[in-house]
Design an enzyme around this catalytic site. Sequence first.
Site, mmCIF file in Angstrom:
data_model
loop_
_atom_site.group_PDB
_atom_site.id
_atom_site.type_symbol
_atom_site.label_atom_id
_atom_site.label_comp_id
_atom_site.label_asym_id
_atom_site.label_seq_id
_atom_site.Cartn_x
_atom_site.Cartn_y
_atom_site.Cartn_z
ATOM 1 N N LYS A 13 29.795 44.066 47.978
ATOM 2 C CA LYS A 13 30.234 42.681 49.031
ATOM 3 C C LYS A 13 31.286 43.005 49.262
ATOM 4 C CE LYS A 13 30.628 41.435 44.394
ATOM 5 N NZ LYS A 13 29.357 42.494 42.969
ATOM 6 N N ARG A 88 30.834 34.726 38.632
ATOM 7 C CA ARG A 88 30.127 36.370 37.362
ATOM 8 C C ARG A 88 29.856 35.328 36.179
ATOM 9 N NH1 ARG A 88 34.507 40.253 39.682
ATOM 10 N NH2 ARG A 88 33.425 41.999 39.045
ATOM 11 N N ARG A 122 32.160 55.444 44.704
ATOM 12 C CA ARG A 122 32.956 54.882 45.606
ATOM 13 C C ARG A 122 34.593 55.247 45.806
ATOM 14 N NH1 ARG A 122 32.733 48.983 44.443
ATOM 15 N NH2 ARG A 122 33.316 49.135 42.779
ATOM 16 N N ARG A 151 39.048 54.104 41.905
ATOM 17 C CA ARG A 151 38.989 52.800 40.928
ATOM 18 C C ARG A 151 38.918 53.315 40.147
ATOM 19 N NH1 ARG A 151 36.092 47.813 42.844
ATOM 20 N NH2 ARG A 151 35.894 47.220 41.102
ATOM 21 N N ARG A 162 29.771 47.954 32.899
ATOM 22 C CA ARG A 162 30.362 46.271 34.316
ATOM 23 C C ARG A 162 28.716 45.840 34.826
ATOM 24 N NH1 ARG A 162 33.201 49.273 38.533
ATOM 25 N NH2 ARG A 162 33.393 47.046 39.589
HETATM 26 P P1 AMP Z 1 34.964 43.827 41.045
HETATM 27 O O1 AMP Z 1 36.883 43.784 42.499
HETATM 28 O O2 AMP Z 1 34.722 42.179 41.596
HETATM 29 O O3 AMP Z 1 34.165 44.700 40.773
HETATM 30 O O4 AMP Z 1 36.316 43.189 39.719
HETATM 31 C C1 AMP Z 1 36.987 44.063 38.581
HETATM 32 C C2 AMP Z 1 37.294 44.052 37.867
HETATM 33 O O5 AMP Z 1 37.846 42.529 37.017
HETATM 34 C C3 AMP Z 1 36.033 43.053 36.802
HETATM 35 O O6 AMP Z 1 35.088 43.939 36.119
HETATM 36 C C4 AMP Z 1 36.255 41.909 36.300
HETATM 37 O O7 AMP Z 1 37.137 42.728 34.411
HETATM 38 C C5 AMP Z 1 37.590 41.343 36.042
HETATM 39 N N1 AMP Z 1 37.030 40.509 37.673
HETATM 40 C C6 AMP Z 1 37.029 39.789 39.175
HETATM 41 N N2 AMP Z 1 36.018 38.963 38.905
HETATM 42 C C7 AMP Z 1 35.849 38.268 37.901
HETATM 43 C C8 AMP Z 1 35.665 36.945 37.469
HETATM 44 N N3 AMP Z 1 34.819 36.350 38.457
HETATM 45 N N4 AMP Z 1 35.586 36.505 36.161
HETATM 46 C C9 AMP Z 1 35.323 37.608 35.229
HETATM 47 N N5 AMP Z 1 36.521 38.365 35.547
HETATM 48 C C10 AMP Z 1 36.434 39.612 36.824
#
Ligand code: AMP
Length: 206
Positions: A13, A88, A122, A151, A162
């Site tokens: 994404k 999400r 990654r 990360r 996740r």
């Molecule tokens: P990402 O970088 O999009 O993979 O997000 C990293 C982490 O941020 C996720 O594993 C969640 O802990 C938190 N997070 C990001 N977006 C959301 C969302 N829309 N709802 C809830 N938690 C989120």
Amino acid sequence: MNIVLFGAPGCGKGSQAKLITAKYGIPQISTGDILRSEISKNTELGIIAGKYINNGLLLPDDLVIELVKKTLQQPNCQNGFILDGFPRTLNQAQRLLEFINIDVAILIDVNINEVERRALYRRICPVCGKIYNISNKYIEICECGNKLIQREDDKLEVVRHRIEKYLANSEDIIEFFKERKILATVLSGETPEETFVSVDKILSEL
Ligand code: AMP
């Protein structure tokens, strides 16, 4: 153009969002990036977010929805945006469409067995945000000169959490986008550029 990018963690994404921004000039709104920036600045939100993110858990809906609502009201989002990592949950998807129109929700479809591998390989640049996959070619330094990092939430146990969360929520969200007639699906290609050919085709037809 108001776009949602949707798909499993590691489906690409973030890379697609950057390619869309480069071509169409609309900003990427990544809830994960916003939250990681709050964590690094040690803000009140960052302290709360860190507890969830580092354990692979989703933040409470209300908190993230408010954050997105506030962000989309900023002047740079008035001509369109790319939501990356939001919604999400079904609740987030339903509430999003209550306060803003979404032209298309693009599902990046990737083999779920591939997802764990992609996340583990990654690396990201903490300064410019560029994303690398080091499975074929090991790289330590970003083209901007800074050292790449993994990360915290790309480590194996957290990645598995996740993925579980994604699988638990994704069907309902996809069904919801389908009902609202905004779902478009692309198959994840070998490279971001290959996937972007399909993404761009959808966007150019809007
Ligand atoms: P990402 O970088 O999009 O993979 O997000 C990293 C982490 O941020 C996720 O594993 C969640 O802990 C938190 N997070 C990001 N977006 C959301 C969302 N829309 N709802 C809830 N938690 C989120």
